[in-house]
Design an enzyme around this catalytic site. Structure first.
Site, short mmCIF file in Angstrom:
data_model
loop_
_atom_site.label_atom_id
_atom_site.label_comp_id
_atom_site.label_asym_id
_atom_site.label_seq_id
_atom_site.Cartn_x
_atom_site.Cartn_y
_atom_site.Cartn_z
N LYS A 22 -35.79 -44.74 39.45
CA LYS A 22 -36.10 -46.18 39.54
C LYS A 22 -35.84 -46.67 40.98
O LYS A 22 -35.16 -45.99 41.76
CB LYS A 22 -35.23 -46.95 38.54
N ARG A 76 -26.44 -55.43 27.69
CA ARG A 76 -27.42 -55.63 28.76
C ARG A 76 -28.82 -55.41 28.21
O ARG A 76 -29.65 -56.27 28.27
CB ARG A 76 -27.10 -54.67 29.92
N TYR A 124 -23.94 -62.63 68.75
CA TYR A 124 -23.85 -63.96 68.15
C TYR A 124 -22.40 -64.39 67.97
O TYR A 124 -21.56 -63.60 67.52
CB TYR A 124 -24.52 -63.97 66.77
N MET A 127 -30.23 -59.47 62.85
CA MET A 127 -31.30 -59.09 61.92
C MET A 127 -31.87 -57.72 62.27
O MET A 127 -32.13 -56.90 61.39
CB MET A 127 -32.41 -60.14 61.94
C1 LIG Z 1 -29.63 -46.57 36.53
C2 LIG Z 1 -29.51 -45.94 35.18
C3 LIG Z 1 -29.18 -44.59 35.05
C4 LIG Z 1 -28.71 -43.75 36.21
O1 LIG Z 1 -27.39 -44.15 36.52
P1 LIG Z 1 -26.54 -43.47 37.69
O2 LIG Z 1 -25.24 -44.14 37.60
O3 LIG Z 1 -27.27 -43.81 38.95
O4 LIG Z 1 -26.51 -42.02 37.45
C5 LIG Z 1 -29.23 -44.01 33.79
N1 LIG Z 1 -29.55 -44.75 32.70
C6 LIG Z 1 -29.83 -46.08 32.79
C7 LIG Z 1 -30.14 -46.83 31.55
C8 LIG Z 1 -29.80 -46.71 34.02
O5 LIG Z 1 -30.06 -48.02 34.10
#
Ligand SMILES: *Cc1c(COP(=O)(O)O)cnc(C)c1O
Length: 339
Positions: free
Chosen positions: A31, A122, A236, A286
Site C-alpha cells: 500500500k 478501525r 530562517y 522547503m
Molecule cells: C499496513 C497493514 C499491514 C502491514 O503492517 P506492517 O506493520 O507495515 O507490517 C498489514 N495489515 C493491515 C491490515 C495493514 O493495514
C-alpha cells in the site's frame, strides 16, 4: 546520489520474514506505493521471489499494479468495496454488512475476503455483525478472513492475546484461510501466524523487524558551500550562529521532500559523508538544508541522511514519529535509482 532503493534487500527481508512463519504463506503489503518506495518495482520483484498475495489500501492502488503481475497474483484491497469502485481483478476485503451486501449485489460470484474487527475498532465486521452475516458470507466462499493487531510492536501488551482470542472466537470453524499478523505479529510467534502473514514495514527495513537489511540510501546533493565568520547566522530565523569560522554546505532537499522541519528542531540531525558525521545547522527549509561541514577534510558532493548507519527509525525519532511516516513522506523529487 539521490534515493537508492535496494530491491534485493526487500526480497531478502520478505524471505527472512516468511521463514519466521514457516507454517503460513507470506504476502506482501504494498500500500501507499510500497511505503513510498515504488510498488511498480517492488511488487513484480516480490512476485519473482515467490510472493503470490499482495495487499493495498485502495482499489486505485490495486489497479496500478494489476497489469504488472501475472494472473495468479491475488491483490487484496483493505478498504473493501467502497461505493463506485472498479474492483476488476482485485479482491476486496469486505469490512461491514453494508460492504458485503453491496459487493454481492454488484459482483455476484466475484472473489472477496472478509475483515473482522478483533479489537482495534478501525476496520472490519464487529462480532455481532459477523454473527448475523456469517452463514451467508461463508456460503459465498470468501478467499480469506483477516483481522489486524493494534499493539503487535509491543510484545507484552495484553491487547495481543485479547485480539488473538477474539479473532479465534469469530473465525474458528469457518474453514476459510485466515490472516492476523503483519510484521509485528509475525514476531509474536506461531500462535499469531494462521494461514497467511502480511508483512509491510519489515520488508522495507523498518522496526519492529530489527534483523531487516537496510533498504534505502538517501544522499542529498550539495549545491554550494560557503565560509561564515563567528557571529554570522544561517537560515530562517537566524536560529544558528557560528561561534568559530565555519564552512556551511547547502543541500538540495527540504520539508517538501518529506524531511520534516521538526527533524532539526533539537539540533540533533546528523548527515554522513562516508564515516564522518556532519551536523545539520539552522532550520530545514522547503527545498534546502544547511550543514556544518567544517570538520570534513574534503568538500563533499553529497551527504547521506538515510543509510545503513542511520535508518528510517533513527531519523523518525528526531521528530517524534515512526519509520513508516519517514518512508511514506519521501516524495517525488529525488532522483531514484533501483538496485
Ligand atoms: C499496513 C497493514 C499491514 C502491514 O503492517 P506492517 O506493520 O507495515 O507490517 C498489514 N495489515 C493491515 C491490515 C495493514 O493495514
Amino acid at each position: 546520489m539521490g534515493l537508492v532503493i535496494d530491491i534485493p534487500a526487500i526480497v531478502a527481508n520478505w524471505k527472512a520474514l516468511a521463514a519466521k512463519a514457516p507454517g503460513a504463506g507470506a504476502a506482501a503489503v504494498v500500500k501507499a506505493d510500497a511505503y513510498g518506495l515504488g510498488a511498480a518495482r517492488v511488487a513484480p520483484a516480490l512476485y519473482d521471489a515467490g510472493t503470490r498475495d499482495f495487499f493495498v489500501a485502495l482499489a486505485g492502488e490495486g489497479r496500478e499494479i494489476r497489469p504488472l503481475l501475472p494472473d495468479d497474483a491475488r491483490i487484496f484491497v483493505l478498504s473493501g468495496h467502497m461505493e463506485g469502485e472498479d474492483l476488476a481483478g482485485l479482491i476486496p476485503l469486505l469490512n461491514s454488512p453494508e460492504q458485503f451486501f453491496r459487493d454481492r449485489a454488484l459482483r455476484p460470484g466475484g472473489a472477496f475476503g472478509i475483515q473482522v474487527d478483533s479489537g482495534m475498532n478501525r476496520l472490519g465486521f464487529e462480532p455481532g455483525e459477523w454473527a448475523a452475516v456469517r452463514a451467508e458470507a461463508l456460503a459465498a466462499g470468501p478467499q480469506l478472513i483477516m483481522s489486524h493487531l493494534a499493539c503487535a510492536d509491543e510484545p507484552d501488551h495484553p491487547a495481543n492475546a485479547q485480539q488473538l482470542a477474539a479473532f479465534r472466537a469469530m473465525t474458528d470453524g469457518c474453514g476459510v484461510p485466515r490472516s492476523l499478523a503483519a510484521t509485528g505479529g509475525i514476531l509474536l510467534g506461531p500462535d499469531y501466524h494462521f494461514d497467511l502473514v502480511r508483512p509491510g514495514i519489515g520488508l522495507y527495513g523498518g522496526e519492529p523487524f530489527l534483523d531487516a537489511q537496510p533498504v534505502v540510501t538517501l544522499a542529498l546533493p550539495v549545491i554550494q558551500t560557503r565560509e561564515v565568520r563567528p557571529g554570522e547566522s544561517v537560515g530562517y530565523g537566524y536560529s544558528w550562529t557560528a561561534e568559530r569560522p565555519a564552512r556551511i554546505a547547502t543541500l538540495a532537499a527540504g520539508y517538501a521532500d518529506g524531511l520534516a522541519r521538526a527533524l532539526a528542531r533539537e539540533g540533533k540531525l546528523t548527515l554522513w559523508a562516508g564515516e564522518h558525521a556532519v551536523p545539520v545547522v539552522g532550520r530545514i527549509s522547503m527545498d534546502l538544508i544547511t550543514a556544518d561541514v567544517t570538520g570534513l577534510p574534503f568538500v563533499p558532493e553529497a551527504l547521506e541522511i538515510l543509510n545503513a548507519r542511520q535508518g528510517v527509525d533513527a531519523v523518525a525519532a528526531l521528530s517524534g514519529t515512526i519509520g513508516y511516516e519517514i518512508l511514506t513522506s519521501l516524495g517525488r523529487r529525488y532522483a531514484r535509482t533501483y538496485r
